[in-house]
Design a protein around this motif. Structure first.
Motif, mmCIF file in Angstrom:
data_model
loop_
_atom_site.group_PDB
_atom_site.id
_atom_site.type_symbol
_atom_site.label_atom_id
_atom_site.label_comp_id
_atom_site.label_asym_id
_atom_site.label_seq_id
_atom_site.Cartn_x
_atom_site.Cartn_y
_atom_site.Cartn_z
ATOM 1 N N THR A 538 0.825 -1.203 0.000
ATOM 2 C CA THR A 538 0.000 0.000 0.000
ATOM 3 C C THR A 538 0.861 1.256 0.000
ATOM 4 O O THR A 538 2.030 1.229 0.381
ATOM 5 C CB THR A 538 -0.926 0.006 1.242
ATOM 6 O OG1 THR A 538 -1.690 1.194 1.254
ATOM 7 C CG2 THR A 538 -0.126 -0.080 2.528
ATOM 8 N N GLY A 539 0.259 2.333 -0.426
ATOM 9 C CA GLY A 539 0.929 3.626 -0.371
ATOM 10 C C GLY A 539 0.699 4.329 0.943
ATOM 11 O O GLY A 539 1.196 5.442 1.158
ATOM 12 N N ASP A 540 -0.040 3.700 1.846
ATOM 13 C CA ASP A 540 -0.368 4.311 3.120
ATOM 14 C C ASP A 540 0.846 4.309 4.060
ATOM 15 O O ASP A 540 1.865 3.660 3.796
ATOM 16 C CB ASP A 540 -1.533 3.564 3.777
ATOM 17 C CG ASP A 540 -2.460 4.515 4.516
ATOM 18 O OD1 ASP A 540 -1.983 5.567 4.954
ATOM 19 O OD2 ASP A 540 -3.657 4.194 4.641
ATOM 20 N N HIS A 541 0.703 5.006 5.175
ATOM 21 C CA HIS A 541 1.785 5.068 6.154
ATOM 22 C C HIS A 541 1.992 3.701 6.809
ATOM 23 O O HIS A 541 1.075 2.892 6.913
ATOM 24 C CB HIS A 541 1.468 6.113 7.228
ATOM 25 C CG HIS A 541 1.480 7.513 6.703
ATOM 26 N ND1 HIS A 541 2.632 8.220 6.494
ATOM 27 C CD2 HIS A 541 0.459 8.327 6.325
ATOM 28 C CE1 HIS A 541 2.345 9.423 6.019
ATOM 29 N NE2 HIS A 541 1.022 9.517 5.904
ATOM 30 N N LYS A 542 3.206 3.501 7.283
ATOM 31 C CA LYS A 542 3.603 2.204 7.827
ATOM 32 C C LYS A 542 2.732 1.791 9.009
ATOM 33 O O LYS A 542 2.212 0.665 9.055
ATOM 34 C CB LYS A 542 5.077 2.248 8.238
ATOM 35 C CG LYS A 542 5.640 0.943 8.768
ATOM 36 C CD LYS A 542 7.127 1.086 9.052
ATOM 37 C CE LYS A 542 7.747 -0.206 9.548
ATOM 38 N NZ LYS A 542 9.201 -0.059 9.770
ATOM 39 N N HIS A 543 2.530 2.688 9.966
ATOM 40 C CA HIS A 543 1.776 2.327 11.167
ATOM 41 C C HIS A 543 0.296 2.110 10.855
ATOM 42 O O HIS A 543 -0.337 1.208 11.408
ATOM 43 C CB HIS A 543 1.954 3.404 12.235
ATOM 44 C CG HIS A 543 3.317 3.395 12.866
ATOM 45 N ND1 HIS A 543 3.672 2.534 13.880
ATOM 46 C CD2 HIS A 543 4.429 4.124 12.581
ATOM 47 C CE1 HIS A 543 4.934 2.737 14.219
ATOM 48 N NE2 HIS A 543 5.426 3.700 13.446
ATOM 49 N N THR A 544 -0.252 2.925 9.959
ATOM 50 C CA THR A 544 -1.656 2.743 9.563
ATOM 51 C C THR A 544 -1.837 1.406 8.853
ATOM 52 O O THR A 544 -2.783 0.659 9.131
ATOM 53 C CB THR A 544 -2.104 3.880 8.640
ATOM 54 O OG1 THR A 544 -1.871 5.130 9.285
ATOM 55 C CG2 THR A 544 -3.578 3.753 8.296
ATOM 56 N N ALA A 545 -0.921 1.099 7.922
ATOM 57 C CA ALA A 545 -0.997 -0.150 7.173
ATOM 58 C C ALA A 545 -0.865 -1.351 8.110
ATOM 59 O O ALA A 545 -1.625 -2.322 8.019
ATOM 60 C CB ALA A 545 0.090 -0.189 6.108
#
Length: 883
Positions: A538-545
């Protein structure tokens, strides 16, 4: 030439208001006038052409030769029966081809590109085929242009037109430009967009000025037929198998003919018998059965939200052992939901689809989010980015009247979002007053804002304020919430884009989450049991992912997550050595996705990869199975994929893998069944003739048996219900032999058994009348009795044996005796036809049969179930050994 005319002239010519678009009634009338917006394809073959094509096969030529020989010999009934067999085979082939063609057309319709149009003042997505001249089309990044357009509005828009112009560099578009030269080349027509080109950046609107064959691409394409029918690897392997078996069978038949000629038998009869045996022993139905099972399976998969664009994907699905999935919309609901917002008045939770109490500052925040958006949401349907749709719904939840707001506010300028600024700004007019609204990454807003709204009035933005916003942002991120800030600025006059994002007043921020799909967690667990590893990219942030991955059981610890930047810090050898340790890849670029897929494949994995954007096309191509999103996916992503998910759901991928495994297993069952039956016929004929006996079956009987077993029972096995335990097995090795795991041994053992029982029945037909097959001068009725017993026993063995083929280990009661009604019906119909043939005087005479006595029927009944019973006992032994 439309590109030489002003926007106003074009609008007047087509009698359309760009703010409203055509009415549905007018669009329907124009569709009738101009026709569907599609290019003419290759003319479909007629039924007669399909029928003739079915006769163009070397095996059919052999049968026609047999017809001529039997006519010459005066065996008119035999000739008629052979002709009937030829015609029935051809009719079945035509029916299968029509069915497959209809299935493919249905799938093409489902997967056809869509177009965003404005009709009756509402933006909606429609099939590109129903776009008509005068339609107002809305264009965004990643969308194919559905018709030739005169652009009426553009915002940083670029279009890739290499399909028409050969230019690899995207062309910038400017709706306000008017070209005076009618001979302006296509590549220089900056105020126009053309059918089949791709928007690569920005957005715009245009009026359809030409559709279908009247477009530029239509003018250079008299006939375009992009879909070519190619044989799948499985079909090619089976075709080669059929040819190999055919050569062996013909060799055996030549040997039989030689032996019988040496034995002094009637050469004409032996030639006809040998030809019939060759035809009966060659499983020419393999390719047809594979085609029909694949087409039925693919159609069923489409009903369960998985559209297979390329048939080889069905085979590959059974071998997938790694699913690389995007997060948004696939693992999650793709329904971004604002859970809370923050202003200097405090943090406020928001309940979806409930009327929430909000302060004036909260309502101003929601208003700003609505007016700084390109999304729409009407009647439960939304278009645009899911984040922006969530912000529109926040306004609904806070009691704002979006329709009235949008009617009273006019956008007169904008500064489009880009990945460097991570901001979007709009300039809006309300009752003569101008306001800039800017939304985007809160960090970027904190850098450019000079004031903040506190207690209802702007105050200078201090370090203390910035610390408050940074802390609440970190707090929301720890809860896996995505944050988005909003600011505004009143202005006295119209300003250009570069001036919009200055001296802003910070309003606040919202925290959103795209909740995990409820069914995904169980699908991840099911995939794990099937030996399939689920990976999030994903292109999302590490902690969110990681937070989402942890909720779904994809990752256990944060150490299993890595970012694109961290990948760049590893050399190829280090990354290859560690890749099996990672389950979450965050903040990755398209290049990272391709690198991940290729590295996983280099380890011998069969990789499925999901994607929805233009930038996902390279990784979709690199994967063994490219999976595009049907709802949020761009046309270019769908074009690069092997499979399209119509519900954008991870669970559908796992379901498709399960269906793919079952389809492959069903094909394998049908093929092994055919080979077993054909081998039994060859053995029965070869052994008896080698012993010097009369042939246990005549040519017409062989052809009838071939027609019986190569059609309905085999197809019914191919349509078998799925094994619920198939996902407890490990992925199939794509290089695995078709006869692996004992399948080859079962086919040989079954063929020998069926052949042996047929020989025994033939012998018993002599024995019950006091003769043996070695005797000379045997009465004709005794020989007819023996052949009838062999004929009935062989068919009964094959039909009952089909039940045993449904599962290699489970008994017929474990899989459900009546769970495949197609097979039960095929067996019942086969037995009924056998009774008709032996009971009706005309067919009895045609096939050289006679009615059996009580002992004969008892023998057929007992011998017919022996292969099924022995197979069930062997499966019981296997289950006991596994226990």
């Amino acid at each position: 030439m439309w590109f030489t005319r002003s926007v106003e002239d074009v609008l007047q010519q087509f009698n359309v208001n760009p703010a409203i678009g055509l009415s549905e009634a007018e669009a329907k009338q124009r569709l009738a006038t101009y026709g569907p917006n599609r290019l003419k394809g290759k003319k479909k073959k007629s039924i007669l052409e399909l029928f003739v094509a079915q006769l163009q096969d070397w095996l059919i030529y052999v049968l026609f030769a047999a017809v001529l020989i039997t006519l010459f010999m005066g065996e008119y009934i035999d000739a008629i029966i052979i002709l009937v067999v030829i015609i029935l085979n051809a009719v079945l082939g035509v029916a299968q081809e029509i069915k497959a063609g209809n299935a493919i057309e249905a799938l093409q319709k489902i997967a056809s590109p869509k177009a965003l149009v404005r009709r009756d003042g509402v933006v909606k997505e429609i099939d590109s085929e129903v776009v008509v001249p005068g339609d107002v089309l809305i264009l965004d990044t990643g969308r194919y242009v559905a018709a030739d357009l005169r652009l009426v509005e553009t915002a940083n828009m670029q279009v890739e037109e290499s399909a028409l112009t050969g230019e690899s560099v995207p062309s910038s578009k400017d709706a306000g430009c008017i070209l005076n030269d009618p001979q302006t080349p296509l590549g220089d027509r900056t105020n126009a967009a053309f059918m089949s080109t791709l928007v690569t950046y920005g957005r715009g609107e245009g009026i359809a000025v030409a559709t279908g064959m009247q477009t530029e691409v239509g003018k250079i394409a008299n006939i375009i037929d992009t879909e070519t029918v190619t044989a799948t690897p499985l079909e090619l392997r089976l075709d080669e198998l059929g040819k190999t078996i055919g050569k062996l069978a013909i060799g055996i038949c030549l040997l039989i003919f030689g032996v019988t000629m040496w034995q002094g038998r009637d050469l004409a009869q032996m030639f006809l018998l040998s030809v019939s045996l060759a035809v009966a022993s060659i499983p020419e139905g393999l390719a047809a059965i594979v085609a029909i099972v694949l087409s039925i399976g693919v159609t069923n998969m489409s009903r369960r939200n998985a559209i297979i664009r390329r048939l080889p994907a069905v085979e590959t699905l059974g071998s997938v052992n790694i699913i690389c999935s995007d997060k948004t919309g696939t693992l999650t609901q793709n329904k971004m939901t604002v859970q809370k917002y923050f202003t200097l008045e405090g943090e406020v939770a928001v309940e979806r689809e409930k009327q929430n109490q909000a302060t004036e500052t909260g309502k101003l925040l929601a208003k700003a989010m609505i007016l700084c958006s390109d999304a729409t949401h009407e009647n439960g349907e939304g278009t645009g980015d899911p984040t922006e749709i969530a912000l529109l719904l926040l306004g609904d939840d806070l009691g704002l009247d979006r329709k009235a707001m949008q009617a009273n506010h006019k956008r007169i300028g904008e500064y489009a979002f880009d990945s460097e600024r991570k901001l979007m700004s709009t300039l809006v007019e309300e009752e003569g007053e101008l306001t800039v609204y800017t939304k985007g990454a809160i960090d970027n807003l904190l850098r450019i804002a000079t004031h903040v709204l506190e207690n209802g009035r702007p105050v200078p933005l201090t370090d203390h304020h910035k610390k408050q916003f940074s802390e609440i942002t970190d707090h929301m991120s720890d809860e896996a919430l995505r944050t988005l800030g909003i600011a505004y600025r009143p202005v006295d006059a119209v300003i250009d884009a570069a001036e919009m994002e200055k001296d802003l007043i910070l309003l606040g921020l919202v925290g959103m989450i795209d909740p995990p799909r409820l069914e995904v967690k169980s699908s991840v667990e099911l995939a794990k049991c099937a030996g399939i590893t689920s990976v999030m990219i994903t292109g999302d942030h590490k902690h969110t992912a990681f937070a989402i991955a942890h909720m779904l059981g994809i990752a256990e610890t944060i150490d299993q997550a890595i970012t694109g930047q961290e990948i760049d810090e590893l050399n190829e050898a280090e990354f290859a050595a560690k890749i099996n340790d990672y389950r979450v890849y965050a903040r990755v670029s398209p290049e990272h996705k391709v690198k991940i897929v290729r590295t996983l494949k280099a380890h011998g994995n069969i990789v499925s990869m999901t994607g929805d954007g233009v930038n996902d096309a390279p990784s979709l191509n690199a994967a063994d199975i490219g999976v595009a999103m049907g709802i949020t996916g761009t046309d270019v992503a769908k074009g690069a994929s092997d499979m399209i998910l119509t519900d954008d759901n991870f669970a559908t991928i796992v379901s498709a893998i399960e269906q793919g495994r079952n389809i492959y297993n069903n094909i394998k069952k049908a093929v092994i069944f055919l080979l077993t039956c054909n081998l039994g016929e060859v053995i029965a004929m070869f052994i008896t003739l080698l012993l010097g006996w009369e042939a246990p079956l005549i040519a017409t009987q062989l052809l009838w048996i071939n027609l019986m077993t190569d059609s309905l029972p085999a197809i019914a096995l191919g349509m078998d219900t799925g094994d619920p335990d198939v996902m407890k097995e490990k992925p199939r090795d794509p290089k695995e032999s078709f006869f692996a795991n004992g399948a080859g041994g079962r086919a040989i053992a079954g063929g020998i058994l069926i052949g042996g029982l047929t020989i025994f029945a033939f012998w018993y037909g002599y024995y019950e009348h006091g003769y043996t097959p070695f005797d000379k001068n045997v009465p004709a009725e005794v020989l007819k009795n023996a052949r009838t017993l062999a004929f009935m026993t062989l068919v009964a063995c094959q039909l009952y044996y089909a039940l045993a083929m449904r599962n290699a280990v489970k008994s017929i009661f474990q899989v459900g005796l009546f769970s495949n009604l197609y097979l039960i019906g095929a067996i019942a119909l086969g037995l009924l036809l056998q009774l008709v043939i032996i009971g009706v005087p005309f067919t009895q005479q045609a096939f050289n049969l006679h009615m059996l006595d009580r002992n004969g029927w008892l023998m057929v009944l007992v011998l017919g179930v022996v292969p099924l019973l022995l197979n069930e006992l062997y499966k019981l032994y296997l289950r006991l050994r596994q226990a």
